[in-house]
Write a protein that holds these residues in place. Structure first.
Motif, PDB file in Angstrom:
ATOM      1  N   ASN A 130      70.059  50.255  58.554  1.00 40.40           N
ATOM      2  CA  ASN A 130      68.618  50.396  58.355  1.00 40.40           C
ATOM      3  C   ASN A 130      67.817  50.222  59.641  1.00 40.40           C
ATOM      4  N   LEU A 131      68.400  49.597  60.662  1.00 41.46           N
ATOM      5  CA  LEU A 131      67.680  49.434  61.920  1.00 41.46           C
ATOM      6  C   LEU A 131      67.466  50.763  62.644  1.00 41.46           C
ATOM      7  N   LEU A 132      68.210  51.820  62.252  1.00 41.91           N
ATOM      8  CA  LEU A 132      68.071  53.137  62.868  1.00 41.91           C
ATOM      9  C   LEU A 132      67.059  53.983  62.101  1.00 41.91           C
ATOM     10  N   ILE A 133      66.259  54.750  62.832  1.00 40.67           N
ATOM     11  CA  ILE A 133      65.310  55.689  62.246  1.00 40.67           C
ATOM     12  C   ILE A 133      66.005  57.044  62.126  1.00 40.67           C
ATOM     13  N   PRO A 134      65.982  57.688  60.949  1.00 42.23           N
ATOM     14  CA  PRO A 134      66.730  58.935  60.770  1.00 42.23           C
ATOM     15  C   PRO A 134      66.460  59.989  61.841  1.00 42.23           C
ATOM     16  N   SER A 135      65.208  60.170  62.244  1.00 44.20           N
ATOM     17  CA  SER A 135      64.898  61.213  63.221  1.00 44.20           C
ATOM     18  C   SER A 135      65.350  60.856  64.632  1.00 44.20           C
ATOM     19  N   MET A 136      65.853  59.642  64.837  1.00 48.98           N
ATOM     20  CA  MET A 136      66.430  59.248  66.125  1.00 48.98           C
ATOM     21  C   MET A 136      67.917  59.585  66.192  1.00 48.98           C
ATOM     22  N   ILE A 137      68.531  59.841  65.029  1.00 49.53           N
ATOM     23  CA  ILE A 137      69.972  60.073  64.984  1.00 49.53           C
ATOM     24  C   ILE A 137      70.272  61.533  65.301  1.00 49.53           C
ATOM     25  N   GLU A 138      71.153  61.758  66.249  1.00 50.80           N
ATOM     26  CA  GLU A 138      71.573  63.107  66.610  1.00 50.80           C
ATOM     27  C   GLU A 138      72.868  63.510  65.918  1.00 50.80           C
ATOM     28  N   SER A 139      73.770  62.534  65.718  1.00 51.90           N
ATOM     29  CA  SER A 139      75.054  62.845  65.095  1.00 51.90           C
ATOM     30  C   SER A 139      75.687  61.569  64.566  1.00 51.90           C
ATOM     31  N   VAL A 140      76.641  61.744  63.657  1.00 50.20           N
ATOM     32  CA  VAL A 140      77.482  60.649  63.181  1.00 50.20           C
ATOM     33  C   VAL A 140      78.924  61.148  63.198  1.00 50.20           C
ATOM     34  N   SER A 181      59.109  61.999  73.859  1.00 52.49           N
ATOM     35  CA  SER A 181      59.889  61.686  75.049  1.00 52.49           C
ATOM     36  C   SER A 181      58.919  61.433  76.195  1.00 52.49           C
ATOM     37  N   PRO A 182      58.647  60.179  76.539  1.00 52.05           N
ATOM     38  CA  PRO A 182      57.673  59.892  77.587  1.00 52.05           C
ATOM     39  C   PRO A 182      58.150  60.221  78.991  1.00 52.05           C
ATOM     40  N   ALA A 183      59.474  60.425  79.160  1.00 55.65           N
ATOM     41  CA  ALA A 183      60.030  60.764  80.467  1.00 55.65           C
ATOM     42  C   ALA A 183      61.298  61.560  80.243  1.00 55.65           C
ATOM     43  N   ALA A 184      61.868  62.080  81.328  1.00 56.85           N
ATOM     44  CA  ALA A 184      63.105  62.846  81.216  1.00 56.85           C
ATOM     45  C   ALA A 184      64.213  61.972  80.626  1.00 56.85           C
ATOM     46  N   LYS A 185      65.016  62.554  79.761  1.00 59.04           N
ATOM     47  CA  LYS A 185      66.142  61.876  79.126  1.00 59.04           C
ATOM     48  C   LYS A 185      65.705  60.560  78.486  1.00 59.04           C
ATOM     49  N   SER A 186      64.636  60.635  77.716  1.00 59.63           N
ATOM     50  CA  SER A 186      64.157  59.449  77.026  1.00 59.63           C
ATOM     51  C   SER A 186      63.676  59.839  75.642  1.00 59.63           C
ATOM     52  N   SER A 187      63.635  58.878  74.757  1.00 56.93           N
ATOM     53  CA  SER A 187      63.155  59.112  73.396  1.00 56.93           C
ATOM     54  C   SER A 187      62.613  57.809  72.836  1.00 56.93           C
ATOM     55  N   VAL A 188      61.476  57.913  72.151  1.00 54.39           N
ATOM     56  CA  VAL A 188      60.857  56.776  71.484  1.00 54.39           C
ATOM     57  C   VAL A 188      60.430  57.237  70.099  1.00 54.39           C
ATOM     58  N   VAL A 189      60.878  56.534  69.060  1.00 59.71           N
ATOM     59  CA  VAL A 189      60.525  56.868  67.685  1.00 59.71           C
ATOM     60  C   VAL A 189      60.120  55.579  66.978  1.00 59.71           C
ATOM     61  N   VAL A 190      59.023  55.642  66.209  1.00 65.34           N
ATOM     62  CA  VAL A 190      58.568  54.501  65.423  1.00 65.34           C
ATOM     63  C   VAL A 190      58.459  54.925  63.962  1.00 65.34           C
ATOM     64  N   GLU A 191      58.627  53.966  63.056  1.00 58.81           N
ATOM     65  CA  GLU A 191      58.536  54.242  61.625  1.00 58.81           C
ATOM     66  C   GLU A 191      57.831  53.090  60.922  1.00 58.81           C
ATOM     67  N   LEU A 192      56.893  53.439  60.041  1.00 58.14           N
ATOM     68  CA  LEU A 192      56.222  52.481  59.165  1.00 58.14           C
ATOM     69  C   LEU A 192      56.445  52.941  57.739  1.00 58.14           C
ATOM     70  N   SER A 193      56.899  52.028  56.880  1.00 61.44           N
ATOM     71  CA  SER A 193      57.234  52.404  55.506  1.00 61.44           C
ATOM     72  C   SER A 193      56.695  51.359  54.544  1.00 61.44           C
ATOM     73  N   PHE A 194      56.038  51.847  53.481  1.00 63.52           N
ATOM     74  CA  PHE A 194      55.467  50.964  52.466  1.00 63.52           C
ATOM     75  C   PHE A 194      55.709  51.597  51.097  1.00 63.52           C
ATOM     76  N   GLY A 195      55.903  50.767  50.073  1.00 61.00           N
ATOM     77  CA  GLY A 195      56.045  51.354  48.751  1.00 61.00           C
ATOM     78  C   GLY A 195      56.633  50.419  47.729  1.00 61.00           C
ATOM     79  N   ASN A 196      56.834  50.970  46.542  1.00 60.54           N
ATOM     80  CA  ASN A 196      57.314  50.202  45.397  1.00 60.54           C
ATOM     81  C   ASN A 196      58.617  50.711  44.815  1.00 60.54           C
ATOM     82  N   GLY A 197      59.222  51.737  45.440  1.00 61.45           N
ATOM     83  CA  GLY A 197      60.468  52.248  44.908  1.00 61.45           C
ATOM     84  C   GLY A 197      60.254  53.049  43.640  1.00 61.45           C
ATOM     85  N   PHE A 198      61.356  53.375  42.952  1.00 58.99           N
ATOM     86  CA  PHE A 198      61.275  54.264  41.799  1.00 58.99           C
ATOM     87  C   PHE A 198      61.733  53.610  40.501  1.00 58.99           C
TER      88      PHE A 198
END
Length: 742
Positions: A195-205, A253-270
């Protein structure tokens, strides 16, 4: 190895589109059979170059926004080589697909055949319909008990990975395998939370056999999964929501060969039990190229909390379960989870020459967990705070095609403090936690020093070999804060030989690739005693055998995997209800997995089927909770009417045996329910593909987390789980005008 004074070969090239126009800012990767990949970015004229390359075979991969990624094998000669790469336009920048591929390099870093899942950046929800799991790997089911706070439970054929115990997780930092498993965790031994990983930060598994690679150590028994992260991210913002949840993700990507992604999530589930979930995540990575060094730095921060529904009876209530009440998908609304972690890691690849490289890596992590659960005998609290640190140094040298050598030394120290287990009373209708009974409180330290080495190479054109050995010298200390007499220290050594022999058909196109592997592996047991009578086993060991046969015919990939694993007996893993160590094993697992992959213009289909038998060899009974049948179909379609693209996955997990003690026959195996899930995503771009609208959905039947529990003082066990709901959510993604900085 290059002779003194030799400068190596020069590789250069040009990247163009179908009309001959140059493609600037394309990412070019040149990967040898072993060692670290070289990276370059095309200039304003579309040109790239590499220097000091050893002649031989390489994989040349090129990617650029608005173009389909390209990968092919090339030859580098003594005189140097020049390539012109023609890129094909992407069907759309909104490709809601996950592309899978076999990894058959069979080299020092990937000795046994593996499966790799490539995640497109534009697929913001990498696993639609599966909150809490960052990406779906076909054939390896994931079960989540809530919408993302409590860690998902991973399964493999015949393997009940209780939050990761025999299933290792790594995060690739450069070429360093950063371990994500947490030994002796308060909730589950070897707890691994992605869960510490943000999906859009993942390139491969990448998923491999685990036991056959000297670089993969503790917990890499049945499976090892390595998450690869993005070196760049096109700037975007994405909003996903429904009538109960909202999720905001942004990256750049603030610089060459860099990546920054943030995530905020709120909710009550299903489910009917509202979760009141909050999650905050930050993933950031940067790569530097000073001289012959390539330095990658990764930082992760995560904080989350929510109420969780917990386990409820799957079948009709039994009249003998006196006092059991279901308060809307939960038997105890006090159940909740809170987790936070912070991590920093660095990897330095020093290219000594075209054939040699030295790597120095390290990491530091903090982690906190407070989890309230009710498994039928009252509320319990599992909590801890820990620090984890590690360092790794390795040296690799390719002397020739027939011989490559890898040697390394790892050090890791896990230090969970106040590793607590507390018992509360049952829920009586009043939302209070009240007084508790302390069952266990321990300060645990697990320190390992691990030298390892491996050799690999080719014998002629069609045979490859790999052999390795690792020695884990482990210091285990348990300081019992309640009963000082249960404190102890142990020094344990584990030898783990590895070997793989492969036949690679090459120009013998009618023959398949055949790879046979052997390996010994282990995971550290929970050293706490709690209410037990003495220290349990320190490590659980395994002997693993694997045979893989794969063939490509008529643009269709066929793969068959046979596995045989034996495990030692162990007395460890504290039962949260009783406070006693669980007695497990010795065990035997046999499994077969068949996969067929077909790629076609505008899409692809992957079908995976697994059958497994896992048993206690002394009792002859099935291993509880281990899936025996797994069927998975993953399909992507990029050319649908009205400009739509879609991805869908159907997953079936057959009924699992869960143990004995159920009515009407307490001696017969209790069976759970089959789990059927169809999850998918449909999306369409607008405004020149800067705006993307999509829908994610899940249609499901069954329960996750199925196990056995007793309620209301009953002497009989019941099948329990978490109901899987149907739902759909809407996704809106805005692509900003710029691209990732090159």
């Amino acid at each position: 190895m290059m002779a003194p004074g030799q400068t190596g070969s020069h590789v250069e090239g040009k990247v163009v589109d179908a009309k001959g126009n140059v493609v600037p800012r394309a990412m070019v990767e040149l990967s040898p059979e072993h060692g670290h990949r070289r990276l370059a970015v095309t200039d304003s004229t579309g040109r790239f170059e590499f220097s000091r390359m050893l002649p031989g075979s390489y994989v040349l991969a090129v990617s650029a926004p608005s173009f389909q990624a390209l990968s092919k094998t090339v030859k580098v000669t003594d005189a140097g080589s020049t390539f012109e790469i023609e890129m094909v336009p992407a069907l759309s920048r909104k490709e809601s697909v996950v592309v899978t591929a076999d990894v058959n390099a069979l080299d020092l870093l990937s000795p046994d055949p593996a499966e790799k899942v490539f995640v497109k950046q534009d697929l913001i929800d990498a696993n639609p319909g599966r909150p809490g799991a960052p990406v779906s790997v076909p054939g390896y089911p994931i079960e989540t008990a809530s919408s993302g706070i409590k860690a998902p439970q991973y399964f493999a054929p015949g393997v009940a990975g209780d939050h990761g115990e025999p299933i290792a997780q790594f995060i690739a930092v450069g070429s360093y395998l950063l371990p994500n498993n947490l030994s002796a965790n308060a909730h589950g031994n070897g707890y691994a939370d992605p869960n510490l990983l943000i999906p859009s930060m993942i390139e491969s598994v990448q998923v491999d056999g685990g036991a056959f690679n000297v670089r993969e150590g503790n917990h890499a028994v049945n499976v090892a999964a390595t998450y690869g992260l993005r070196s760049r991210v096109d700037p975007f913002a994405s909003l996903t929501g429904d009538y109960r949840d909202i999720d905001l993700v942004a990256g750049m990507s603030p610089a060459a060969k860099s990546s920054v992604v943030v995530e905020l999530s709120f909710g009550n589930g299903f489910l009917r039990r509202l979760e009141h979930r909050q999650q905050y995540k930050l993933n950031a990575q940067r790569t530097f190229d000073p001289g012959r060094h390539e330095i990658t730095v990764l930082g992760i921060a995560y904080w989350g909390k929510s109420y969780i529904p917990g386990l409820t009876p799957v079948f009709a209530d039994d009249t003998r379960d006196v006092g059991l009440l279901n308060y809307g998908d939960t038997i105890d609304p006090r159940q909740r989870d809170q987790t936070h972690t912070a991590l920093v890691s660095a990897n330095d690849v020093w290219r000594l020459s075209a054939t040699q490289e030295l790597q120095v890596s390290g990491f530091f992590r903090t982690y906190n967990l407070t989890l309230y659960s009710n498994f039928g005998d009252g509320l319990i609290r599992q909590s801890e705070f820990r620090t984890v640190a590690g360092q790794s140094t390795s040296y690799a040298n390719k002397f020739s095609d027939a011989l490559s050598v890898l040697a390394g030394l790892d050090w890791e120290r896990e230090a969970p403090r106040r590793d607590n287990l507390d018992h509360y009373d049952d829920y009586t209708g009043q939302f209070v936690y009240g007084p508790f009974t302390k069952v266990d409180s321990s300060d645990v330290t697990i320190t390992s020093v691990t030298p390892y080495g491996a050799v690999a190479g080719g014998l002629g054109s069609h045979f490859r070999y790999y052999g390795g050995w690792r020695r884990d010298q482990i210091d285990i200390t348990n300081v019992d804060r309640i009963n000082a007499g249960d404190s102890y220290q142990k020094w344990v050594g584990v030898n783990s030989p590895k070997a793989t022999a492969s036949f690679v058909p090459g120009d013998l196109r009618l023959l398949p690739l055949v790879s046979a592997s052997f390996g010994e592996a282990f995971f550290t047991d929970d050293p706490r005693i709690a209410l037990g009578s003495g220290a349990g086993s320190s490590v659980a060991r395994s002997h693993n055998y694997q045979l893989v046969v794969s063939k490509t015919a008529a643009a269709t990939d066929f793969k068959l995997t046979l596995g045989h694993v034996t495990t030692s007996s162990e007395l460890a893993k504290i039962d949260p209800d009783t406070g006693l160590q669980e007695d497990q094993g010795p065990g035997r697992l046999e499994f077969l997995t068949a996969a067929v992959r077909q790629s076609f213009t505008g899409g692809s289909v992957l079908v995976t089927f697994s059958k497994a038998d896992a048993r206690d060899v002394q009792l002859g009974e099935p291993v509880p909770e281990a899936p025996r049948t797994i069927f998975d179909v993953l399909a992507s379609l990029q050319r649908l009417p009205f400009g739509l693209q879609a991805r869908g996955e159907f997953e079936f997990v057959g009924r699992k045996t869960l143990g004995t003690g159920c009515l009407p026959d307490v001696n017969a195996q209790c069976l759970g329910t089959a789990v059927k899930e169809f999850r998918g995503a449909v999306a369409r771009p607008f405004l020149g593909e800067r705006l993307n609208l999509g829908v994610n959905f899940l249609v499901a039947g069954g329960h996750t987390g199925q196990t056995l529990e007793s309620f209301g003082g009953s002497d009989f066990a019941e099948v329990v789980g978490v109901r899987i709901p149907y739902y759909a959510s809407v996704n809106v993604t805005w692509k900003f005008g710029g691209r990732a900085i090159q």
